[in-house]
Design an enzyme around this catalytic site. Structure first.
Site, mmCIF file in Angstrom:
data_model
loop_
_atom_site.group_PDB
_atom_site.id
_atom_site.type_symbol
_atom_site.label_atom_id
_atom_site.label_comp_id
_atom_site.label_asym_id
_atom_site.label_seq_id
_atom_site.Cartn_x
_atom_site.Cartn_y
_atom_site.Cartn_z
ATOM 1 N N LYS A 185 44.246 22.771 -15.029
ATOM 2 C CA LYS A 185 43.116 22.656 -15.964
ATOM 3 C C LYS A 185 43.031 23.866 -16.884
ATOM 4 C CE LYS A 185 38.845 22.360 -14.308
ATOM 5 N NZ LYS A 185 37.371 22.217 -14.331
ATOM 6 N N GLY B 76 32.458 24.541 -18.080
ATOM 7 C CA GLY B 76 32.154 25.936 -18.395
ATOM 8 C C GLY B 76 33.327 26.619 -19.068
ATOM 9 N N SER C 36 35.858 37.821 -14.577
ATOM 10 C CA SER C 36 35.738 36.474 -15.138
ATOM 11 C C SER C 36 36.846 36.239 -16.139
ATOM 12 C CB SER C 36 34.381 36.284 -15.829
ATOM 13 O OG SER C 36 34.387 35.084 -16.581
ATOM 14 N N GLN D 254 37.151 33.578 -17.809
ATOM 15 C CA GLN D 254 36.561 32.895 -18.964
ATOM 16 C C GLN D 254 36.057 33.904 -19.993
ATOM 17 O OE1 GLN D 254 33.520 30.274 -17.491
ATOM 18 N NE2 GLN D 254 34.964 28.975 -16.389
ATOM 19 N N ASP E 90 37.602 29.296 -7.232
ATOM 20 C CA ASP E 90 37.309 27.862 -7.167
ATOM 21 C C ASP E 90 37.650 27.245 -5.815
ATOM 22 O OD1 ASP E 90 36.284 27.613 -9.738
ATOM 23 O OD2 ASP E 90 38.273 27.353 -10.619
ATOM 24 N N LYS F 79 28.320 28.705 -10.524
ATOM 25 C CA LYS F 79 29.341 27.729 -10.921
ATOM 26 C C LYS F 79 28.643 26.405 -11.267
ATOM 27 C CE LYS F 79 33.361 29.854 -10.739
ATOM 28 N NZ LYS F 79 34.351 29.740 -11.830
ATOM 29 N N ARG G 40 27.446 27.042 -5.314
ATOM 30 C CA ARG G 40 28.415 26.487 -4.362
ATOM 31 C C ARG G 40 28.242 27.049 -2.951
ATOM 32 N NH1 ARG G 40 33.690 26.108 -8.416
ATOM 33 N NH2 ARG G 40 33.187 24.026 -9.180
ATOM 34 N N ARG H 112 34.067 19.951 -7.177
ATOM 35 C CA ARG H 112 34.741 20.597 -6.040
ATOM 36 C C ARG H 112 33.953 20.419 -4.737
ATOM 37 N NH1 ARG H 112 39.032 22.725 -8.634
ATOM 38 N NH2 ARG H 112 38.622 23.650 -10.668
#
Length: 445
Positions: free
Chosen positions: A28, A101, A174, A176, A326, A353, A357, A400
């Site tokens: 991904k 995200g 991070s 991202q 993840d 997330k 989670r 997930r």
């Protein structure tokens, strides 16, 4: 606005041995980046193995909205006719990133240093997630962001007309945030520098170099220092997307805990910045062989042969978190079937997330008869070698969480139901068919 259809409950029952080949979808992270970098290159980029989950399709739609031509030629086979760095056009519509995200933060970075305005939204889950961690560093380039209270979507970004280069230390590990700053730096003059105290997944750095950007990575006293020279002409590439190690985690972990299983998972990325789960599973005593190790598209890949294993609890150090952020939900399932304590430290990032989670896994595991301890930054699973099951677990619209509890049900003593299996389509649309093909007992309702 992004919506969510009716809930689709699913139930997993104790399965016989899982056998066969598990063909995992494309990675991904790399799929998102291939589309975005293809859109910022001059000419045609060809992509094979692209993940066609909803998250990535939403990024493809976003790149079209910014003026790139994005075409699907067949399963996983796509081309992107890019508009060049600084060539984005202003989108006429709101950019809906669905549940992703990664998608929204990377696209924000890519447009942040162009003189145009774009409005972003997402589904109910994404609209709860904080965007300040990306918009704060983008503001250093001169980008302005106007969002809801707490820096949440919907949000309008006004790109910097005269961007300046930035030196930014990422406060919380991070990939991202790092990637958004690097993508923004592409259209800023001079050198943009990103400093990471802890290394995170490095797909952006590998792929930026592959597309012709001038980028260096050095280790200094502050941590990892990434320097990008702005305003390059990116060259189109042919990108072969390796299989996603985060998606592979689900059949791999299922095979470890379902008695008598043996499966082969071909072509999985072994990128060392994504390898934390596999390192941890080996420490627990997992029988995983890495066969036919090779390189594809600048990424190390291998075929994974996995056999059911007797596992023991371990302590997972906090510095491993960025390489497996993840995978903690599925690791906590494996930990429940291990003997002894598994202690996962440094995991507070999981609280922001797609869902919280830590809380989602703790409540679901407790409902299935597993003893859990947690605080803000730590999750402890008391493994007993067996799990009673027999519960309905809330997924909080998190793909997930949904897949993790379905894997739990394949090895638990009583069936496990998830309240909604529909979010699985965001990252792994073929999950149910793939697991059923290996022999898992899964049914709707």
């Amino acid at each position: 606005m992004s919506g969510h259809g009716p809930a689709q409950p699913m139930t997993a029952r104790r399965s016989g041995p899982l056998k066969g080949r598990a063909e995992i979808p494309g990675d991904k992270s790399i799929s998102h980046r291939a589309l975005i970098l293809g859109a910022m290159a001059v000419g045609e980029t060809r992509i094979t193995g692209l993940l066609e989950g909803q998250d990535v399709l939403d990024t493809a739609k976003a790149m079209r909205a910014f003026g790139a031509e994005v075409i699907q030629h067949g399963p996983g086979a796509w081309s992107v006719h890019g508009v060049g760095v600084g060539g984005f056009t202003e989108p006429a519509e709101v950019i809906d990133c669905g549940n992703s995200g990664t998608g929204v933060r990377l696209v924000m970075g890519a447009m942040a240093t162009s003189p145009l305005t774009a409005t972003f939204t997402g589904d109910a889950s994404l609209r709860k997630r904080p965007m300040g961690r990306v918009t704060d560093p983008l503001a250093l380039f001169g980008t302005r962001a106007y969002g809801r209270k707490g820096g949440r979507l919907p949000m309008t970004l006004v790109g910097a007309a005269d961007p300046v280069p930035v030196r930014y230390t990422v406060p919380v590990p991070s990939a991202q945030v790092k990637s958004a700053v690097l993508l923004a730096g592409l259209n800023a003059p001079g050198q943009t520098v990103v400093i990471e105290r802890e290394a995170t997944r490095d797909h952006s750095e590998r792929m930026l170099r592959g597309f012709g950007a001038e980028l260096s990575v050095e280790t200094g006293p502050e941590g990892q220092v990434i320097t990008l020279t702005g305003q390059p002409e990116l060259r189109p590439q042919t990108v072969a997307v390796p299989r996603d190690p985060s998606s592979a985690a689900f059949p791999v972990c299922a095979a470890l805990i379902v008695e008598g299983s043996e499966i082969l998972v071909p072509g999985v990325s072994r990128n060392p910045t994504r390898d934390g789960l596999y390192v941890t599973l080996l420490e627990m005593g997992a029988d995983i062989a890495f066969e036919n190790e090779r390189e594809e598209g600048g990424e190390p890949v291998a075929d994974l042969r996995v056999r059911a294993s007797a596992l023991k609890g371990v302590e997972v150090p906090p510095e491993r978190a960025p390489s497996m952020i993840d995978e903690y939900p599925i690791l906590s399932v494996v930990a429940a079937f291990a003997e002894g304590l598994t202690i996962m430290r440094g995991v507070k990032e999981l609280r922001v997330k797609e869902s919280d989670r830590i809380d989602a896994m703790a409540r679901g595991l407790e409902a299935c008869g597993v003893r859990i301890e947690e605080d803000e930054d730590t999750l402890i699973v008391h493994g007993m070698g067996r799990v009673p099951g027999g519960a309905t677990c809330a997924t909080h619209l998190d793909h997930r969480i949904a897949m993790s509890f379905l894997v739990l049900g394949m090895a638990a003593e009583a069936p496990v139901t998830v309240d909604d299996g529909s979010p699985i389509a965001t990252s792994f649309p073929a999950f149910i068919d793939l697991m059923a093909g290996l022999g898992a007992d899964l049914a709707a309702g």
